[in-house]
Design a protein around this motif. Structure first.
Motif, PDB file in Angstrom:
ATOM      1  N   SER A 171     -13.348 -10.590 -15.802  1.00 15.03           N
ATOM      2  CA  SER A 171     -12.437 -11.757 -15.231  1.00 15.03           C
ATOM      3  C   SER A 171     -13.017 -13.153 -15.003  1.00 15.03           C
ATOM      4  N   VAL A 172     -12.348 -13.991 -15.259  1.00 14.25           N
ATOM      5  CA  VAL A 172     -12.548 -15.426 -14.755  1.00 14.25           C
ATOM      6  C   VAL A 172     -11.448 -15.844 -13.746  1.00 14.25           C
ATOM      7  N   THR A 177      -8.767 -18.250  -5.319  1.00 11.08           N
ATOM      8  CA  THR A 177      -7.289 -17.901  -5.556  1.00 11.08           C
ATOM      9  C   THR A 177      -7.241 -16.655  -6.298  1.00 11.08           C
ATOM     10  N   LYS A 178      -5.974 -16.378  -6.558  1.00 14.66           N
ATOM     11  CA  LYS A 178      -5.671 -15.079  -7.537  1.00 14.66           C
ATOM     12  C   LYS A 178      -5.248 -15.532  -8.872  1.00 14.66           C
ATOM     13  N   THR A 179      -5.580 -16.954  -9.192  1.00 13.17           N
ATOM     14  CA  THR A 179      -5.183 -17.577 -10.424  1.00 13.17           C
ATOM     15  C   THR A 179      -6.012 -17.335 -11.645  1.00 13.17           C
ATOM     16  N   PRO A 201      -4.991 -22.256 -16.900  1.00 13.26           N
ATOM     17  CA  PRO A 201      -3.713 -22.388 -16.554  1.00 13.26           C
ATOM     18  C   PRO A 201      -3.184 -23.548 -15.910  1.00 13.26           C
ATOM     19  N   THR A 202      -2.027 -23.812 -15.701  1.00 11.29           N
ATOM     20  CA  THR A 202      -1.429 -24.939 -15.055  1.00 11.29           C
ATOM     21  C   THR A 202      -1.574 -24.646 -13.530  1.00 11.29           C
ATOM     22  N   THR A 203      -2.057 -25.690 -12.869  1.00  9.22           N
ATOM     23  CA  THR A 203      -2.242 -25.415 -11.316  1.00  9.22           C
ATOM     24  C   THR A 203      -2.130 -26.765 -10.726  1.00  9.22           C
ATOM     25  N   ASN A 204      -2.036 -26.808  -9.469  1.00  9.84           N
ATOM     26  CA  ASN A 204      -1.918 -28.082  -8.443  1.00  9.84           C
ATOM     27  C   ASN A 204      -3.137 -28.456  -7.805  1.00  9.84           C
ATOM     28  N   GLN A 207      -9.552 -30.133  -8.642  1.00 10.13           N
ATOM     29  CA  GLN A 207     -10.617 -29.557  -8.943  1.00 10.13           C
ATOM     30  C   GLN A 207     -10.619 -28.312  -8.746  1.00 10.13           C
ATOM     31  N   VAL A 208     -11.354 -27.517  -9.644  1.00  8.66           N
ATOM     32  CA  VAL A 208     -11.776 -26.265  -9.475  1.00  8.66           C
ATOM     33  C   VAL A 208     -13.034 -25.704  -9.867  1.00  8.66           C
ATOM     34  N   THR A 209     -13.725 -24.693  -9.415  1.00 12.70           N
ATOM     35  CA  THR A 209     -14.722 -23.870  -9.730  1.00 12.70           C
ATOM     36  C   THR A 209     -14.322 -22.688 -10.140  1.00 12.70           C
ATOM     37  N   LEU A 210     -15.100 -21.908 -10.947  1.00 13.41           N
ATOM     38  CA  LEU A 210     -14.604 -20.468 -11.497  1.00 13.41           C
ATOM     39  C   LEU A 210     -15.299 -19.370 -10.926  1.00 13.41           C
ATOM     40  N   ASP A 211     -14.929 -18.128 -10.623  1.00 15.99           N
ATOM     41  CA  ASP A 211     -15.512 -17.044 -10.293  1.00 15.99           C
ATOM     42  C   ASP A 211     -15.708 -16.172 -11.435  1.00 15.99           C
ATOM     43  N   ILE A 212     -16.722 -15.873 -12.033  1.00 15.09           N
ATOM     44  CA  ILE A 212     -16.927 -15.093 -13.175  1.00 15.09           C
ATOM     45  C   ILE A 212     -17.550 -13.653 -12.975  1.00 15.09           C
TER      46      ILE A 212
END
Length: 382
Positions: A171-172, A177-179, A201-204, A207-212
């Motif tokens: 999963s990424v 979040t649960k996105t 995906p589309t998001t509001n 800026q984001v980081t990723l959980d991989i």
């Protein structure tokens, strides 16, 4: 005479026996105490536990069922003297037989050992009398070395990560979040280089980081924060933002499809040799009122044939448009896309209360004409 000969012979025999006994004792002691002489066991080998070498003094009864590559391990068991081979997930691991006794073996977990969903997660030890196996997992969390771009959003395409241990990624997610982020594809070449292509995906979120996550655990790309262009003020993505236009000195900014950092288009600018050219945008009306919510300016520049220094310009700065200030200097590496996300507070760009009408990048020189490309020019709110 014969009696004396018997006495001498008896004494000689006694001394010889004593010497023989002493030598036997010494040899036996050397075999037991000399770590450079491994013992060759005669029984069937077994493995009872594995633990980290640095835990011996503190946790004598510790045991582990997995470790990260390059850790020094102690394999405990019975009849494991004279080990011929040690395998981690089928990989033939090198070891020093000096550190092998009848009950233990010290070995470094090799970084080259395979990991992923298809391995058996087994440690296998082979002696002259047989072999022993032990359930043991190489803990290999995902690692991200680089990304082809840091911006995402509509019409910007997928993002490809380069790294390691992607094969069993399950999963990424956007951090906190649960996105979910869609994993489009994974590749691995013959020498172990890996890529993973993602579709955001589309998001509001700005800026984001990723959980991989893979079978070894989860990592967060804390040193790699992706920028949501859909939630930023994009001055140029695939076209000039409404009310914005070219305001360059010398050759203009030209929309082209030859190069792109994200999407399909960028802006090219020819910096003529010997001239102090400037690539710039303008918005004379209605212009851009000062807004403290904007925290960053970000952009990507494709370098020319040599490294080039540019100075970020703004008519809302203290020094004024077209001037040079050291804190606004950037160096653009040659022949590659360079991405910049610069805190506005760190440069002289937008003084509180001033209206922003024009901004860009000025050069000193260059020695000969160079073409640079600009893409994903935007202001970001945190």
């Amino acid at each position: 005479m014969k009696k004396e000969q018997k006495i001498i012979f008896g004494k000689f025999l006694g001394v010889f026996s004593l010497i023989l006994l002493t030598l036997t004792t010494l040899l036996s002691s050397c075999e037991k105490d000399d770590p450079g002489t491994p013992t060759f066991s005669k029984g069937t080998p077994t493995i009872s536990r594995v633990y980290l070498l640095d835990t011996i003094a503190r946790y004598k009864d510790s045991s582990i069922v997995g470790a990260e590559p390059f850790k020094l391990l102690v394999i405990d068991g019975k009849n494991i003297g004279g080990v011929k081979k040690v395998y981690f997930n089928g990989y033939d691991a090198a070891f020093n037989p000096t550190y092998n006794t009848d009950n233990s073996l010290i070995i470094r977990l090799p970084g080259e050992a395979p990991t992923g969903a298809k391995v058996d997660n087994k440690l296998r030890l082979v002696t002259f009398q047989g072999e022993a196996t032990f359930d043991f997992k190489i803990i290999a969390k995902p690692s991200v070395f680089e990304t082809d771009k840091i911006t995402f959003g509509a019409d910007r395409g997928d993002i490809t990560l380069k790294g390691k241990n992607f094969e069993d990624v399950s999963s990424v997610m956007f951090t906190g979040t649960k996105t979910a982020v869609t994993v489009v594809s994974k590749t691995k070449d013959k020498i172990g280089n890996e890529t993973m292509t993602l579709r955001f995906p589309t998001t509001n979120l700005s800026q984001v980081t990723l959980d991989i996550t893979n079978t070894s655990g989860t990592i967060t790309t804390r040193n790699m924060e992706f920028v949501n262009a859909d939630n930023a003020l994009v001055i140029f993505g695939e076209d000039f933002l409404k009310d914005y236009a070219n305001n360059s000195w010398g050759d203009p900014l030209i929309i082209n499809s030859e190069q792109a950092y994200a999407g399909k288009k960028s802006l090219s600018k020819s910096y003529a040799g010997g001239n102090w050219h400037l690539a710039a945008f303008s918005n004379w009306w209605p212009s851009l009122e000062y807004n403290a919510d904007y925290k960053y300016i970000s952009f990507a520049i494709k370098g020319a044939s040599v490294p080039i220094d540019l100075w970020i310009q703004s008519d809302a700065s203290k020094v004024g448009f077209g001037e040079f200030t050291d804190k606004n200097k950037i160096t653009v590496a040659a022949n590659v896309w360079n991405y910049y996300k610069i805190p506005l507070a760190d440069i002289d760009f937008w003084s509180a209360g001033k209206v922003l009408k024009q901004f860009g990048w000025r050069v000193k020189g260059p020695d000969k004409t160079q073409v640079l490309y600009f893409d994903d020019v935007m202001f970001i709110k945190k």
